[in-house]
Structures are given as C-alpha cells and as structure tokens.
Design a protein around this motif. Structure first.
Motif, PDB file in Angstrom:
ATOM      1  N   LEU A  20       0.836  -1.197   0.000  1.00 58.33           N
ATOM      2  CA  LEU A  20       0.000   0.000   0.000  1.00 58.33           C
ATOM      3  C   LEU A  20       0.871   1.246   0.000  1.00 58.33           C
ATOM      4  CD1 LEU A  20      -3.134   0.387   0.421  1.00 58.33           C
ATOM      5  CD2 LEU A  20      -2.626   0.655   2.812  1.00 58.33           C
ATOM      6  N   MET A  21       0.411   2.304  -0.653  1.00 56.38           N
ATOM      7  CA  MET A  21       1.024   3.624  -0.591  1.00 56.38           C
ATOM      8  C   MET A  21      -0.050   4.574  -0.079  1.00 56.38           C
ATOM      9  SD  MET A  21       2.650   5.965  -3.641  1.00 56.38           S
ATOM     10  CE  MET A  21       4.172   5.077  -3.793  1.00 56.38           C
ATOM     11  N   ILE A  22       0.220   5.177   1.076  1.00 54.28           N
ATOM     12  CA  ILE A  22      -0.760   6.042   1.727  1.00 54.28           C
ATOM     13  C   ILE A  22      -0.249   7.481   1.705  1.00 54.28           C
ATOM     14  CG2 ILE A  22      -2.021   6.526   3.864  1.00 54.28           C
ATOM     15  CD1 ILE A  22      -1.403   3.580   4.688  1.00 54.28           C
ATOM     16  N   PHE A  23      -1.039   8.374   1.123  1.00 55.90           N
ATOM     17  CA  PHE A  23      -0.739   9.797   1.144  1.00 55.90           C
ATOM     18  C   PHE A  23      -1.512  10.397   2.306  1.00 55.90           C
ATOM     19  CE2 PHE A  23       0.098   8.679  -3.208  1.00 55.90           C
ATOM     20  CZ  PHE A  23       1.151   9.496  -3.597  1.00 55.90           C
ATOM     21  N   THR A  24      -0.816  10.981   3.274  1.00 60.23           N
ATOM     22  CA  THR A  24      -1.487  11.705   4.348  1.00 60.23           C
ATOM     23  C   THR A  24      -1.248  13.190   4.115  1.00 60.23           C
ATOM     24  OG1 THR A  24       0.294  11.911   5.994  1.00 60.23           O
ATOM     25  CG2 THR A  24      -0.897   9.800   5.914  1.00 60.23           C
ATOM     26  N   ASP A  25      -1.773  14.006   4.992  1.00 57.87           N
ATOM     27  CA  ASP A  25      -1.524  15.437   4.834  1.00 57.87           C
ATOM     28  C   ASP A  25      -0.137  15.842   5.318  1.00 57.87           C
ATOM     29  OD1 ASP A  25      -2.426  14.761   7.369  1.00 57.87           O
ATOM     30  OD2 ASP A  25      -3.705  16.517   7.593  1.00 57.87           O
ATOM     31  N   TYR A  26       0.651  14.901   5.909  1.00 60.37           N
ATOM     32  CA  TYR A  26       2.002  15.210   6.388  1.00 60.37           C
ATOM     33  C   TYR A  26       3.111  14.422   5.706  1.00 60.37           C
ATOM     34  CZ  TYR A  26      -0.312  17.530  10.291  1.00 60.37           C
ATOM     35  OH  TYR A  26      -1.093  18.354  11.047  1.00 60.37           O
ATOM     36  N   ARG A  27       2.779  13.211   5.229  1.00 65.24           N
ATOM     37  CA  ARG A  27       3.835  12.337   4.723  1.00 65.24           C
ATOM     38  C   ARG A  27       3.267  11.268   3.793  1.00 65.24           C
ATOM     39  NH1 ARG A  27       4.348   8.031   9.496  1.00 65.24           N
ATOM     40  NH2 ARG A  27       2.314   8.412  10.408  1.00 65.24           N
ATOM     41  N   LEU A  28       4.194  10.549   3.209  1.00 62.12           N
ATOM     42  CA  LEU A  28       3.881   9.408   2.366  1.00 62.12           C
ATOM     43  C   LEU A  28       4.294   8.167   3.144  1.00 62.12           C
ATOM     44  CD1 LEU A  28       3.115   8.308  -0.448  1.00 62.12           C
ATOM     45  CD2 LEU A  28       5.475   8.723  -1.132  1.00 62.12           C
ATOM     46  N   ILE A  29       3.384   7.208   3.283  1.00 62.79           N
ATOM     47  CA  ILE A  29       3.674   5.966   4.006  1.00 62.79           C
ATOM     48  C   ILE A  29       3.579   4.820   3.014  1.00 62.79           C
ATOM     49  CG2 ILE A  29       3.035   4.427   5.896  1.00 62.79           C
ATOM     50  CD1 ILE A  29       1.521   6.851   7.133  1.00 62.79           C
ATOM     51  N   MET A  30       4.664   4.056   2.882  1.00 65.20           N
ATOM     52  CA  MET A  30       4.659   2.881   2.035  1.00 65.20           C
ATOM     53  C   MET A  30       4.637   1.646   2.921  1.00 65.20           C
ATOM     54  SD  MET A  30       7.058   4.232  -0.990  1.00 65.20           S
ATOM     55  CE  MET A  30       7.925   5.372   0.048  1.00 65.20           C
ATOM     56  N   LYS A  63      -3.690  12.447 -11.249  1.00 64.25           N
ATOM     57  CA  LYS A  63      -4.184  12.754  -9.905  1.00 64.25           C
ATOM     58  C   LYS A  63      -3.096  12.490  -8.864  1.00 64.25           C
ATOM     59  CE  LYS A  63      -7.900  11.621  -6.682  1.00 64.25           C
ATOM     60  NZ  LYS A  63      -9.100  10.788  -6.468  1.00 64.25           N
ATOM     61  N   VAL A  64      -2.350  11.402  -9.045  1.00 64.14           N
ATOM     62  CA  VAL A  64      -1.237  11.084  -8.137  1.00 64.14           C
ATOM     63  C   VAL A  64      -0.197  12.193  -8.195  1.00 64.14           C
ATOM     64  CG1 VAL A  64       0.634   9.456  -7.662  1.00 64.14           C
ATOM     65  CG2 VAL A  64      -1.605   8.595  -8.357  1.00 64.14           C
ATOM     66  N   GLN A  65       0.148  12.621  -9.415  1.00 66.03           N
ATOM     67  CA  GLN A  65       1.137  13.690  -9.605  1.00 66.03           C
ATOM     68  C   GLN A  65       0.671  14.990  -8.974  1.00 66.03           C
ATOM     69  OE1 GLN A  65       2.907  17.118 -11.176  1.00 66.03           O
ATOM     70  NE2 GLN A  65       0.844  16.629 -11.717  1.00 66.03           N
ATOM     71  N   ALA A  66      -0.600  15.344  -9.190  1.00 62.69           N
ATOM     72  CA  ALA A  66      -1.138  16.585  -8.632  1.00 62.69           C
ATOM     73  C   ALA A  66      -1.168  16.535  -7.108  1.00 62.69           C
ATOM     74  CB  ALA A  66      -2.548  16.845  -9.170  1.00 62.69           C
ATOM     75  N   LEU A  67      -1.539  15.398  -6.556  1.00 65.95           N
ATOM     76  CA  LEU A  67      -1.568  15.223  -5.112  1.00 65.95           C
ATOM     77  C   LEU A  67      -0.179  15.358  -4.510  1.00 65.95           C
ATOM     78  CD1 LEU A  67      -3.033  14.480  -2.479  1.00 65.95           C
ATOM     79  CD2 LEU A  67      -2.774  12.078  -3.137  1.00 65.95           C
ATOM     80  N   LEU A  68       0.799  14.717  -5.141  1.00 69.60           N
ATOM     81  CA  LEU A  68       2.174  14.792  -4.656  1.00 69.60           C
ATOM     82  C   LEU A  68       2.709  16.218  -4.749  1.00 69.60           C
ATOM     83  CD1 LEU A  68       4.353  13.065  -3.438  1.00 69.60           C
ATOM     84  CD2 LEU A  68       5.067  12.408  -5.709  1.00 69.60           C
ATOM     85  N   ALA A  69       2.416  16.895  -5.840  1.00 68.49           N
ATOM     86  CA  ALA A  69       2.857  18.295  -6.006  1.00 68.49           C
ATOM     87  C   ALA A  69       2.227  19.180  -4.937  1.00 68.49           C
ATOM     88  CB  ALA A  69       2.482  18.799  -7.388  1.00 68.49           C
ATOM     89  N   GLU A  70       0.955  18.973  -4.644  1.00 69.36           N
ATOM     90  CA  GLU A  70       0.275  19.748  -3.618  1.00 69.36           C
ATOM     91  C   GLU A  70       0.877  19.489  -2.238  1.00 69.36           C
ATOM     92  OE1 GLU A  70      -4.113  19.850  -1.550  1.00 69.36           O
ATOM     93  OE2 GLU A  70      -4.000  19.368  -3.680  1.00 69.36           O
ATOM     94  N   CYS A  71       1.135  18.228  -1.933  1.00 70.76           N
ATOM     95  CA  CYS A  71       1.670  17.880  -0.618  1.00 70.76           C
ATOM     96  C   CYS A  71       3.091  18.400  -0.423  1.00 70.76           C
ATOM     97  CB  CYS A  71       1.629  16.358  -0.417  1.00 70.76           C
ATOM     98  SG  CYS A  71      -0.035  15.688  -0.281  1.00 70.76           S
ATOM     99  N   ILE A  72       3.899  18.329  -1.466  1.00 71.66           N
ATOM    100  CA  ILE A  72       5.284  18.817  -1.374  1.00 71.66           C
ATOM    101  C   ILE A  72       5.307  20.331  -1.234  1.00 71.66           C
ATOM    102  CG2 ILE A  72       7.422  19.098  -2.674  1.00 71.66           C
ATOM    103  CD1 ILE A  72       6.944  16.301  -3.790  1.00 71.66           C
ATOM    104  N   GLY A  73       4.353  21.002  -1.850  1.00 74.24           N
ATOM    105  CA  GLY A  73       4.311  22.460  -1.836  1.00 74.24           C
ATOM    106  C   GLY A  73       3.845  23.083  -0.535  1.00 74.24           C
TER     107      GLY A  73
END
Length: 126
Positions: free
Chosen positions: A43-53, A115-125
């Motif tokens: 599983l790959m979990i995107f939270t509002d603070y981090r990425l958990i694999m 959507k994955v790319q946009a989510l990652l860009a938003e979280c990193i920003g």
C-alpha cells in the motif's frame, strides 16, 4: 483493483475509509489520510504530512515494513503515463539522503496517474 493488474504489480486506487480503519494506528494526532493506492498486499498512503509505504512481507504477512517519507524530504519526482503498448504508469520519487536511486512504484492504467502527480505536487508544496 483488477486481479491481473494486481498480479503484475500495478497499483490502483483503494478505499480511503478502509485504509483509515486498518492503518489508523500509524497516524499522528490530527493526521489525515488523503489518498491511497494498493498493490496485491502492499500500500502507498498519502497523508496530509507524509507518504507511508506499507510493504507486507512473507507468506503469512505478519512481518510488515512501514516506510515513512515526510514530504519535505522529497527532492523531486517523475510520473510516466501509460501508453498504448506499455499499459502501466510509473511514479519515481527521489528522497534526500537516499542517494541517486529513486523509489519506484508502478500503477495500473486504471489509476489516474495525473491525480497522483497533482496530489504529490500539492503535498510537497505545503
């Protein structure tokens, strides 16, 4: 997620509420699951603070590796969309202090890699 796609090692989106229920013990106070993608067991979990694999190991699945990557540690990432003959999409993430080898995850054609790319860009920003 389709069985064939899962057997090939490709991820697709999964139910966020089920992820919260099953992996809530990993979350910090006030941390929220934003999106999750699942392979057969991993599983790959995107939270509002981090990425958990989540890497479930062994035949019984009792041994589990949780790799937590704070978004501030991600230096850059690359998304390769699926093509006509190459039916999977890839996400590569370069993490600080992990050398030049990226973390690589493969997604099924059904997963919206944009959507994955946009989510990652938003979280990193943040």
């Amino acid at each position: 997620m389709g069985l064939i796609s899962g057997l090939m090692g490709n991820a697709s989106g999964t139910d966020v509420e089920a992820v919260k229920k099953d992996y809530g013990k990993l979350l910090g106070r006030n941390e929220q699951v934003v999106q999750a993608y699942q392979w057969i067991r991993d599983l790959m979990i995107f939270t509002d603070y981090r990425l958990i694999m989540v890497d479930i190991q062994g035949a019984t699945g009792k041994k589990v590796n949780y790799h937590s990557v704070p978004y501030k540690s991600i230096r850059h990432f690359e998304v390769e969309s699926a093509g006509h003959f190459d039916l999977d999409a890839e996400l590569k993430i370069w993490v600080a202090d992990m050398g030049t080898t990226p973390l690589v995850k493969t997604f099924s054609k059904d997963a919206d890699v944009y959507k994955v790319q946009a989510l990652l860009a938003e979280c990193i920003g943040k």
